[in-house]
Scaffold this motif. Structure first.
Motif, PDB file in Angstrom:
ATOM      1  N   GLY A 334      33.855  46.428  43.666  1.00 32.59           N
ATOM      2  CA  GLY A 334      34.697  46.667  42.497  1.00 32.59           C
ATOM      3  C   GLY A 334      35.132  48.128  42.380  1.00 32.59           C
ATOM      4  N   TYR A 335      36.006  48.383  41.421  1.00 32.41           N
ATOM      5  CA  TYR A 335      36.511  49.737  41.186  1.00 32.41           C
ATOM      6  C   TYR A 335      35.587  50.492  40.251  1.00 32.41           C
ATOM      7  CZ  TYR A 335      40.849  48.410  43.417  1.00 32.41           C
ATOM      8  OH  TYR A 335      41.774  47.990  44.345  1.00 32.41           O
ATOM      9  N   GLY A 337      36.535  52.056  37.573  1.00 32.75           N
ATOM     10  CA  GLY A 337      36.907  51.540  36.255  1.00 32.75           C
ATOM     11  C   GLY A 337      37.414  50.115  36.449  1.00 32.75           C
ATOM     12  N   LYS A 338      38.617  49.854  35.935  1.00 32.71           N
ATOM     13  CA  LYS A 338      39.159  48.502  36.080  1.00 32.71           C
ATOM     14  C   LYS A 338      39.896  48.332  37.403  1.00 32.71           C
ATOM     15  CE  LYS A 338      40.236  48.084  31.185  1.00 32.71           C
ATOM     16  NZ  LYS A 338      41.375  48.161  30.263  1.00 32.71           N
ATOM     17  N   HIS A 339      39.980  47.098  37.852  1.00 33.06           N
ATOM     18  CA  HIS A 339      40.886  46.747  38.950  1.00 33.06           C
ATOM     19  C   HIS A 339      42.301  47.036  38.431  1.00 33.06           C
ATOM     20  CE1 HIS A 339      43.221  44.313  41.762  1.00 33.06           C
ATOM     21  NE2 HIS A 339      42.130  44.144  42.495  1.00 33.06           N
ATOM     22  N   ASP A 342      43.820  44.558  36.310  1.00 36.53           N
ATOM     23  CA  ASP A 342      43.204  44.282  35.011  1.00 36.53           C
ATOM     24  C   ASP A 342      43.534  45.359  33.984  1.00 36.53           C
ATOM     25  OD1 ASP A 342      42.032  41.877  35.786  1.00 36.53           O
ATOM     26  OD2 ASP A 342      40.379  42.931  36.770  1.00 36.53           O
ATOM     27  N   LEU A 343      44.420  46.296  34.349  1.00 34.54           N
ATOM     28  CA  LEU A 343      44.882  47.272  33.371  1.00 34.54           C
ATOM     29  C   LEU A 343      45.776  46.535  32.388  1.00 34.54           C
ATOM     30  CD1 LEU A 343      45.727  50.126  35.905  1.00 34.54           C
ATOM     31  CD2 LEU A 343      43.823  50.113  34.280  1.00 34.54           C
ATOM     32  N   ASP A 347      46.214  50.722  28.289  1.00 38.48           N
ATOM     33  CA  ASP A 347      45.878  51.714  29.302  1.00 38.48           C
ATOM     34  C   ASP A 347      46.961  52.756  29.525  1.00 38.48           C
ATOM     35  OD1 ASP A 347      43.157  51.000  30.272  1.00 38.48           O
ATOM     36  OD2 ASP A 347      44.126  49.062  30.570  1.00 38.48           O
ATOM     37  N   THR A 372      46.804  41.599  30.253  1.00 36.69           N
ATOM     38  CA  THR A 372      46.652  42.437  31.444  1.00 36.69           C
ATOM     39  C   THR A 372      47.811  42.202  32.404  1.00 36.69           C
ATOM     40  OG1 THR A 372      45.432  40.762  32.687  1.00 36.69           O
ATOM     41  CG2 THR A 372      44.125  42.255  31.306  1.00 36.69           C
TER      42      THR A 372
END
Ligand SMILES: Nc1ncnc2c1ncn2[C@@H]1O[C@H](COP(=O)(O)OP(=O)(O)OP(=O)(O)O)[C@@H](O)[C@H]1O
Ligand SMILES: [Mg+2]
Length: 668
Positions: A334-335, A337-339, A342-343, A347, A372
């Motif tokens: 995973g990242y 923060g968010k993928h 998925d922003l 954001d 998202t």
């Protein structure tokens, strides 16, 4: 390489190998009672292993990447790597995947270069889903396909052990592998190569339910150890220390973050380790694994403003931390923060949908509150893992993809929000002739524009196949020919391939065969996407500038400033970019803060001082010199000379140029 699709189980292409393999597998089974080891000789019927030992894998991270990929393919949810840093004498990799039984182990040993993955044999030895040979038993898209990845460890050692167990078994298998180094003169006439020996014993196990595989790399090769210790770099620094400062190589400095430089000595048979340079790590000892990784990223990002404009990893991290970084980019994890998919609306970014044919401005995607990018555009990459998630720890650091989608403020006119361009493509290849088509191709991807990309190595495009990537970011954007210097340096991009392109990946998994039709299709798509990004960015910038009716900073300044600004614009090919604001400030802290918001800040205390003059004269003189200093900085920046120069060097350069004009600025 034997073709597996029409084979009965587990018969290999050559009958003699088949007999040996069957005998070996039953010998392992029997030794559960006899207690003797079953022995096999590793042979390859082409030069596969020879090439691997020759070093198609160049970095220590390549071998670790292959082992992580194998754990992923085995449906592990967790991989724990222990490198024994700073000594690196032995490296362990432990996963909680399916493990290997006798058949799987025999298969692995007797079929180097003939993977069971993506074949019908896979279901029988437990490497693939029963119905879909391209997926793992728990449904992950498989990374492996060749059958050599494991032997990339030969770059790190010639002696390793595999301890493995499948669920339900009352014993674990313990394999000891000794590789032989290949040389051309060993070439036997029948074309087979003896490449090492394997001894396997069974060890009773009470923990019936447990499963997984541990690989222990023993006696890590001295060369590999030295690479991990950054030995050459430290020795160069130590040599320079003895020299007078004028003769020192300004590049020979310790990176801000490193594991230290340890030396081992033998004391009464006991090995003692002492640090010649103590570690300088970005995290604290009691930080949890995830925080450690975030601090590693932050440690790199913090270089912006304080030492350099675009921190680069090679200067900021030693090889050890650089290896952690490289693995975090390549692993299917995973990242931070968010993928990016998925922003969402909160954001603070502008989202656009890429067209698969157009080259004009991309269409904006308005996001509803709470929605998202993934939801708005129906994207799949990076969604739920069918096997329940995948986490990789290395020496108590949890790897995360080190890519951030936060905006770096810039004090220029124009777009002041990051932009995310997203698209997906599944070309219809039915009209392409079968022998050049190479199967289907499907991918999703994004281009993320930011005022700057931190670190520098995140600038470019990275292609992931089934979540994994061997190559780092390609800053040529697959050889994009249009010169958009500034804008191209402001883009991070990833392509998530879910089908195809595999065949275009070279055997090292670190580069592509550019001639492959899938690679061509992806690169054309990316180049069209770059055009759309450029047109959208230009258009938005124009709209914003027109809307604000802003006063042109260039026109408002003095004649020298105008000259510098127009020189800047001529030196750059992008006509619509404006030169940065230049400010001269009194303290390094003030300078650092301004730089982080895009100002070219100079620290007065690092520039030649003004001579003592009568008060009235001093003010005019100070103003004149400030104008000249700013003009010099603007011109140098226009020619791209400051961008990758540490701030301390920038001041030296500008100071030296001032000294050419002003005798009083010359150092005695
Ligand atoms: N961690 C592991 N857990 C379970 N099985 C493993 C593991 N590592 C390796 N294997 C077995 O050993 C085989 C050989 O691994 P190797 O990495 O050499 O080839 P591959 O993954 O099949 O293909 P590629 O060369 O493309 O990686 C695998 O196919 C798998 O059956
Ligand atoms: Mg593999």
């Amino acid at each position: 390489m034997p073709s597996e699709t029409s084979e009965p189980s587990p018969a290999p292409a050559r009958a003699d190998l088949g007999k040996d393999e069957a005998a070996f597998v039953s010998a392992i089974r029997e030794n559960r009672t006899s207690g003797t080891a079953a022995t096999a000789t590793l042979t390859t019927d082409d030069r596969v292993l020879a090439r691997i030992t020759d070093g198609i894998y160049r970095q220590p991270s390549s071998a670790l990447r292959e082992l992580i990929s194998n754990a992923y393919d085995a449906d592990a949810t967790q991989v724990v790597i222990d490198t024994d840093a700073p000594r690196f004498r032995q490296i362990r990799i432990r996963d909680n995947g399916h493990g290997m039984d006798e058949d799987a182990l025999g298969r692995m040993i007797y079929h180097i270069g003939g993977s069971s993955k993506r074949t019908t044999v896979g279901a029988k030895v437990g490497t693939t889903d029963a119905k879909d040979p391209t997926r793992s038993p728990n449904g992950r898209k498989l990374i492996g396909k060749i059958g050599i990845g494991l032997f990339s460890v030969s770059q790190l050692t010639s002696h390793f052990q595999i301890i493995t167990k499948v669920a339900g078994s009352d014993h674990r298998l313990f394999a000891d592998v000794v590789l032989r180094t290949y040389s051309e003169s060993d070439e036997p006439s029948d074309g087979t190569f003896e490449s090492g020996t394997v001894k396997v014993v069974s060890v009773p196990a009470e923990d019936l339910a447990s499963h997984g595989t541990e690989i222990i790399l023993l006696n890590v090769r001295p060369k590999a150890k030295d690479i991990l210790r950054s030995k050459d770099r430290w020795e160069n620094i130590f040599e320079q220390e003895g020299l007078p400062s004028a003769e020192r190589d300004p590049g020979a400095v310790a990176p801000p973050w490193h594991i230290g430089f340890a030396e081992t000595s033998s004391l009464d048979g006991e090995e003692a380790v002492s640090f010649r340079v103590p570690p300088s790590l970005p995290w604290d000892f009691d930080d949890p694994p995830q925080v450690r990784f975030e601090k590693l990223y932050q440690g790199v990002a913090d270089q912006v403003g304080s030492t350099t404009e675009r921190p680069d990893l090679a200067k900021t991290l030693d090889t050890y931390l650089g290896t952690i970084w490289a693995l975090s980019l390549s692993a299917p994890i995973g990242y931070m923060g968010k993928h990016p998919f998925d922003l969402g609306a909160d954001d603070n970014l502008l989202v656009f949908k890429l067209s698969n044919i157009g080259r004009g401005r991309a269409d904006p995607v308005p996001l509803q509150p709470g929605q998202t990018v993934r939801q708005a555009l129906g994207l799949k990459a990076g969604a739920e893992d069918p096997a329940g998630g995948f986490t990789v720890y290395i020496d108590q650091v949890e790897l995360r993809r080190p890519i951030s989608y936060q905006y770096w403020a810039a004090k220029k006119q124009g777009v002041s929000q990051p932009m995310l361009f997203v698209g997906s493509y599944k070309p219809d290849l039915s009209k392409v002739s079968k022998n050049i088509r190479g199967g289907n191709l499907a991918f999703e991807g994004y281009l993320f524009w930011n005022s700057r990309i931190v670190p520098k190595e995140n600038n470019g495009i990275l292609i992931r196949i089934n979540g994994s990537s061997g190559a780092l970011f390609d800053d040529t954007f697959m050889k994009y020919q249009v010169s958009e210097q500034t804008r191209l340096r402001q883009i991070t991009s990833e392509i998530f391939v879910s089908e195809g392109l595999d065949a275009a990946l070279n055997i090292d998994r670190e580069s592509f065969n550019f001639a492959h039709s899938h690679y061509q299709i992806v690169s054309n798509w990316v180049h069209r996407a770059l055009r759309q990004l450029a047109n959208t960015h230009k258009g938005l910038g124009d709209d914003i500038r027109a809307g604000q009716k802003h006063i042109d900073r260039i026109a408002a300044t003095d004649k020298l400033g105008r000259f510098a600004a127009s020189t800047w614009a001529r030196a750059r090919s992008d006509q619509d970019e404006a030169p940065p604001e230049v400010e001269i400030v009194a303290s390094p802290i003030e300078a650092a803060a301004l730089r982080r918001s895009g100002v070219l800040a100079l620290d007065m205390s690092q520039l030649p001082r003004l001579p003592a003059l009568p008060a009235r004269k001093a003010k005019d003189e100070a103003e004149r010199r400030a104008q000249i200093t700013k003009a010099i900085a603007t011109v140098l920046d226009g020619f791209g000379l400051l961008q990758d120069m540490p701030y301390a060097r920038q001041h030296e350069l500008i100071g030296a140029l001032l000294a050419v004009f002003f005798e009083d600025a010359q150092d005695e």
